[in-house]
Design a protein around this motif. Structure first.
Motif, PDB file in Angstrom:
ATOM      1  N   UNK A 158      30.827  31.206  41.601  1.00  9.55           N
ATOM      2  CA  UNK A 158      31.426  32.496  41.954  1.00  9.55           C
ATOM      3  C   UNK A 158      32.729  32.273  42.696  1.00  9.55           C
ATOM      4  N   UNK A 159      32.750  31.294  43.582  1.00  3.60           N
ATOM      5  CA  UNK A 159      33.953  30.974  44.346  1.00  3.60           C
ATOM      6  C   UNK A 159      35.048  30.480  43.406  1.00  3.60           C
ATOM      7  N   UNK A 160      34.679  29.612  42.466  1.00  5.97           N
ATOM      8  CA  UNK A 160      35.646  29.075  41.508  1.00  5.97           C
ATOM      9  C   UNK A 160      36.216  30.197  40.641  1.00  5.97           C
ATOM     10  N   UNK A 161      35.359  31.114  40.234  1.00  8.84           N
ATOM     11  CA  UNK A 161      35.795  32.241  39.407  1.00  8.84           C
ATOM     12  C   UNK A 161      36.780  33.112  40.177  1.00  8.84           C
ATOM     13  N   UNK A 162      36.500  33.350  41.448  1.00  5.73           N
ATOM     14  CA  UNK A 162      37.376  34.158  42.291  1.00  5.73           C
ATOM     15  C   UNK A 162      38.722  33.464  42.466  1.00  5.73           C
ATOM     16  N   UNK A 163      38.664  32.161  42.649  1.00 10.85           N
ATOM     17  CA  UNK A 163      39.873  31.364  42.826  1.00 10.85           C
ATOM     18  C   UNK A 163      40.729  31.437  41.572  1.00 10.85           C
ATOM     19  N   UNK A 164      40.071  31.310  40.419  1.00  5.86           N
ATOM     20  CA  UNK A 164      40.757  31.340  39.123  1.00  5.86           C
ATOM     21  C   UNK A 164      41.409  32.700  38.903  1.00  5.86           C
ATOM     22  N   UNK A 165      40.685  33.734  39.272  1.00  5.14           N
ATOM     23  CA  UNK A 165      41.190  35.097  39.119  1.00  5.14           C
ATOM     24  C   UNK A 165      42.435  35.282  39.989  1.00  5.14           C
ATOM     25  N   UNK A 166      42.367  34.771  41.216  1.00  2.00           N
ATOM     26  CA  UNK A 166      43.500  34.855  42.128  1.00  2.00           C
ATOM     27  C   UNK A 166      44.712  34.141  41.553  1.00  2.00           C
ATOM     28  N   UNK A 167      44.475  32.988  40.952  1.00  2.00           N
ATOM     29  CA  UNK A 167      45.546  32.199  40.341  1.00  2.00           C
ATOM     30  C   UNK A 167      46.173  32.967  39.186  1.00  2.00           C
ATOM     31  N   UNK A 168      45.329  33.602  38.375  1.00  3.90           N
ATOM     32  CA  UNK A 168      45.807  34.401  37.240  1.00  3.90           C
ATOM     33  C   UNK A 168      46.705  35.538  37.724  1.00  3.90           C
ATOM     34  N   UNK A 169      46.284  36.196  38.782  1.00  4.78           N
ATOM     35  CA  UNK A 169      47.057  37.317  39.332  1.00  4.78           C
ATOM     36  C   UNK A 169      48.392  36.810  39.863  1.00  4.78           C
ATOM     37  N   UNK A 170      48.344  35.663  40.555  1.00  7.40           N
ATOM     38  CA  UNK A 170      49.566  35.075  41.096  1.00  7.40           C
ATOM     39  C   UNK A 170      50.535  34.741  39.958  1.00  7.40           C
TER      40      UNK A 170
END
Ligand SMILES: [Zn+2]
Length: 112
Positions: A92-104
């Motif tokens: 879940x943490x990795x998914x959130x991190x990935x999502x944040x990266x995508x948004x960035x």
């Protein structure tokens, strides 16, 4: 509500050394580093008085079981998930991190 084998729904206890479902023989666990993860969980039971049976990614199933446990509507929380709780949190943490990266990336490259 219970969770287990992604194929037949049989329970897959974390204490079971076998990586295959005792019931149907399909692979239920994958070795990952020191531990192992479950491919997915079949969740069945009732939610809101309606029959519920679905195959879910483990993080999703786990979150659902936790939410149900928090509401006190779950008779049996999935014991087979206990062994994979750490992995679920990491996923879940990795998914959130990935999502944040995508948004960035979208913001960064969006106005070029
Ligand atoms: Zn099975």
């Amino acid at each position: 509500m219970s969770a287990g084998c992604s194929v037949c729904g049989a329970a897959t206890p974390a204490t079971d050394p076998s990586s295959q479902c005792a019931h149907c023989g399909s692979v239920t666990w994958l070795a990952r580093g020191d531990g192992r993860i479950q491919l997915g969980v079949r969740v069945d039971g009732t939610r809101g008085d309606k029959p519920f049976n679905a195959l879910l990614p483990i993080a999703h199933g786990e979150a659902m079981l936790r939410a149900d446990a928090a509401r006190g509507t779950s008779g049996r929380s999935g014991s087979s998930l206990l062994g994979a709780t750490g992995v679920g949190c990491a996923a879940a943490f990795a998914a959130a991190l990935l999502l944040g990266l995508c948004i960035w990336m979208a913001v960064h490259f969006g106005h070029c």
